[in-house]
Design an enzyme around this catalytic site. Structure first.
Site, PDB file in Angstrom:
ATOM      1  N   ARG A  89       0.830  -1.200   0.000  1.00 48.86           N
ATOM      2  CA  ARG A  89       0.000   0.000   0.000  1.00 48.86           C
ATOM      3  C   ARG A  89       0.867   1.253   0.000  1.00 48.86           C
ATOM      4  O   ARG A  89       2.052   1.211   0.356  1.00 48.86           O
ATOM      5  CB  ARG A  89      -0.963   0.005   1.184  1.00 48.86           C
ATOM      6  CG  ARG A  89      -0.325   0.060   2.543  1.00 48.86           C
ATOM      7  CD  ARG A  89      -1.370  -0.186   3.639  1.00 48.86           C
ATOM      8  NE  ARG A  89      -0.794  -0.037   4.974  1.00 48.86           N
ATOM      9  CZ  ARG A  89      -0.815   1.090   5.675  1.00 48.86           C
ATOM     10  NH1 ARG A  89      -1.383   2.173   5.157  1.00 48.86           N
ATOM     11  NH2 ARG A  89      -0.285   1.147   6.877  1.00 48.86           N
TER      12      ARG A  89
ATOM     13  N   ASN B 276       7.797   1.550   0.739  1.00 45.21           N
ATOM     14  CA  ASN B 276       7.794   0.483  -0.252  1.00 45.21           C
ATOM     15  C   ASN B 276       8.520   0.826  -1.546  1.00 45.21           C
ATOM     16  O   ASN B 276       8.869  -0.074  -2.317  1.00 45.21           O
ATOM     17  CB  ASN B 276       6.359   0.054  -0.563  1.00 45.21           C
ATOM     18  CG  ASN B 276       5.733  -0.675   0.601  1.00 45.21           C
ATOM     19  OD1 ASN B 276       6.416  -1.342   1.375  1.00 45.21           O
ATOM     20  ND2 ASN B 276       4.418  -0.558   0.741  1.00 45.21           N
TER      21      ASN B 276
ATOM     22  N   ARG C  90      -5.995  -2.167  -5.604  1.00 48.59           N
ATOM     23  CA  ARG C  90      -6.633  -2.422  -4.314  1.00 48.59           C
ATOM     24  C   ARG C  90      -7.515  -1.243  -3.925  1.00 48.59           C
ATOM     25  O   ARG C  90      -7.069  -0.087  -3.961  1.00 48.59           O
ATOM     26  CB  ARG C  90      -5.578  -2.644  -3.241  1.00 48.59           C
ATOM     27  CG  ARG C  90      -6.164  -3.271  -1.986  1.00 48.59           C
ATOM     28  CD  ARG C  90      -5.239  -3.254  -0.789  1.00 48.59           C
ATOM     29  NE  ARG C  90      -3.859  -3.581  -1.055  1.00 48.59           N
ATOM     30  CZ  ARG C  90      -2.930  -3.640  -0.106  1.00 48.59           C
ATOM     31  NH1 ARG C  90      -3.263  -3.377   1.154  1.00 48.59           N
ATOM     32  NH2 ARG C  90      -1.691  -3.920  -0.398  1.00 48.59           N
TER      33      ARG C  90
ATOM     34  N   SER D 213      -3.853  -7.728   6.195  1.00 48.69           N
ATOM     35  CA  SER D 213      -3.253  -8.328   5.000  1.00 48.69           C
ATOM     36  C   SER D 213      -4.201  -9.341   4.385  1.00 48.69           C
ATOM     37  O   SER D 213      -4.282  -9.482   3.165  1.00 48.69           O
ATOM     38  CB  SER D 213      -1.928  -9.008   5.355  1.00 48.69           C
ATOM     39  OG  SER D 213      -0.957  -8.074   5.762  1.00 48.69           O
TER      40      SER D 213
ATOM     41  N   GLN E 266       5.908 -10.381   1.674  1.00 47.36           N
ATOM     42  CA  GLN E 266       5.870  -9.010   2.165  1.00 47.36           C
ATOM     43  C   GLN E 266       7.113  -8.284   1.668  1.00 47.36           C
ATOM     44  O   GLN E 266       8.228  -8.785   1.798  1.00 47.36           O
ATOM     45  CB  GLN E 266       5.809  -9.009   3.697  1.00 47.36           C
ATOM     46  CG  GLN E 266       4.571  -9.721   4.225  1.00 47.36           C
ATOM     47  CD  GLN E 266       4.351  -9.505   5.704  1.00 47.36           C
ATOM     48  OE1 GLN E 266       3.409  -8.825   6.104  1.00 47.36           O
ATOM     49  NE2 GLN E 266       5.190 -10.087   6.529  1.00 47.36           N
TER      50      GLN E 266
ATOM     51  N   ARG F  98      18.261 -24.049  34.506  1.00 51.08           N
ATOM     52  CA  ARG F  98      18.647 -23.436  33.234  1.00 51.08           C
ATOM     53  C   ARG F  98      19.442 -24.418  32.368  1.00 51.08           C
ATOM     54  O   ARG F  98      20.461 -24.967  32.799  1.00 51.08           O
ATOM     55  CB  ARG F  98      19.482 -22.187  33.490  1.00 51.08           C
ATOM     56  CG  ARG F  98      19.862 -21.430  32.224  1.00 51.08           C
ATOM     57  CD  ARG F  98      20.767 -20.261  32.576  1.00 51.08           C
ATOM     58  NE  ARG F  98      20.052 -19.263  33.370  1.00 51.08           N
ATOM     59  CZ  ARG F  98      19.404 -18.236  32.858  1.00 51.08           C
ATOM     60  NH1 ARG F  98      19.384 -18.056  31.544  1.00 51.08           N
ATOM     61  NH2 ARG F  98      18.805 -17.366  33.642  1.00 51.08           N
TER      62      ARG F  98
END
Length: 229
Positions: A10, A20, A69, A80, A105, A159
């Site tokens: 987007r 992007n 979109r 998403s 992505q 541990r």
């Protein structure tokens, strides 16, 4: 088998405007994911779902097909999954058969076409319905509830050495693969029988900040080995 890749991208980004299409290693960020998908031998077609004209223009230049979109599916609250459902429906309406969807992505640029092919191969070999890429984790995790600290994935009173712990993984957001029914019926990228695809820490790098860009630039320039872990 017909396999498509969908890259949602987007135009809006609160944290890093123009993220992007920001330059990374001499290419817009989104270009890296398009190139990754087109290099994958098993991927037949590559689509970018976007509401932004500049993203669409750049994506076309790098060989992707564009899905326009709607703005209501590109705001800060849109999931998403909503963009993926719209994309799958739009593609199917053109008569394209879809057996598998590879969801990439564009904030995970340091993967390869080989990574994508290996992930597809694993899903098919294990006969699973969906897959997510992960990176190994050896961290000791804690949480605090009502002011009380508690260890989550180990007993602090006994541990273990890190190498003796059961393998654990972090979802890295780089590669998701699913059969269309998973998305349609569950409204989720994951469902049914799920497979994990481990990747190296370098290949798992995600970009959310300017610092992330700088580190990714360094990794790409040094040509770090990013094959599956």
């Amino acid at each position: 088998m017909s396999i498509i890749a969908i890259i949602p991208a987007r135009g809006g980004s609160r944290g890093l405007p123009g993220k992007n299409i920001r330059e990374l290693a001499n290419k817009p960020l989104i270009a890296h994911s398009i190139i990754n998908a087109k290099e994958a031998r098993f991927v037949d077609r590559v689509y970018v779902s976007t509401d932004d004209r500049e993203i669409a223009r750049i994506s076309l230049d790098y060989g992707a097909e564009i899905i326009n979109r709607p703005h209501e599916l590109a705001n800060d609250t849109a999931s998403s999954e909503s963009a993926l459902i719209h994309a799958v429906d739009t593609i199917a309406a053109t008569g394209v058969a879809i057996d598998l969807v590879v969801f990439l992505q564009c904030t995970s640029p340091i993967r390869t076409g080989k990574d994508i092919d290996n992930a597809i191969r694993k899903l098919n070999q294990e006969n699973t319905d969906s897959l997510l890429s992960v990176s190994p984790s050896h961290r000791f995790l804690w949480q605090e509830t009502d002011g009380i600290a508690q260890s989550i994935n180990y007993d602090y009173r006994h541990r273990l050495r890190r190498q003796d712990m059961e393998p654990q993984y972090v979802e890295n957001g780089s590669i998701y693969i699913f059969k269309p029914w998973v998305l349609k019926e569950l409204n989720n990228r994951l469902g049914g029988k799920i497979a994990l695809f481990p990747m190296s820490e370098a290949a798992s790098w995600e970009i959310d900040s300017l610092l992330d860009f700088e580190i990714a630039e360094s990794l790409l320039k040094k040509q770090v080995t990013v094959n599956a872990y």
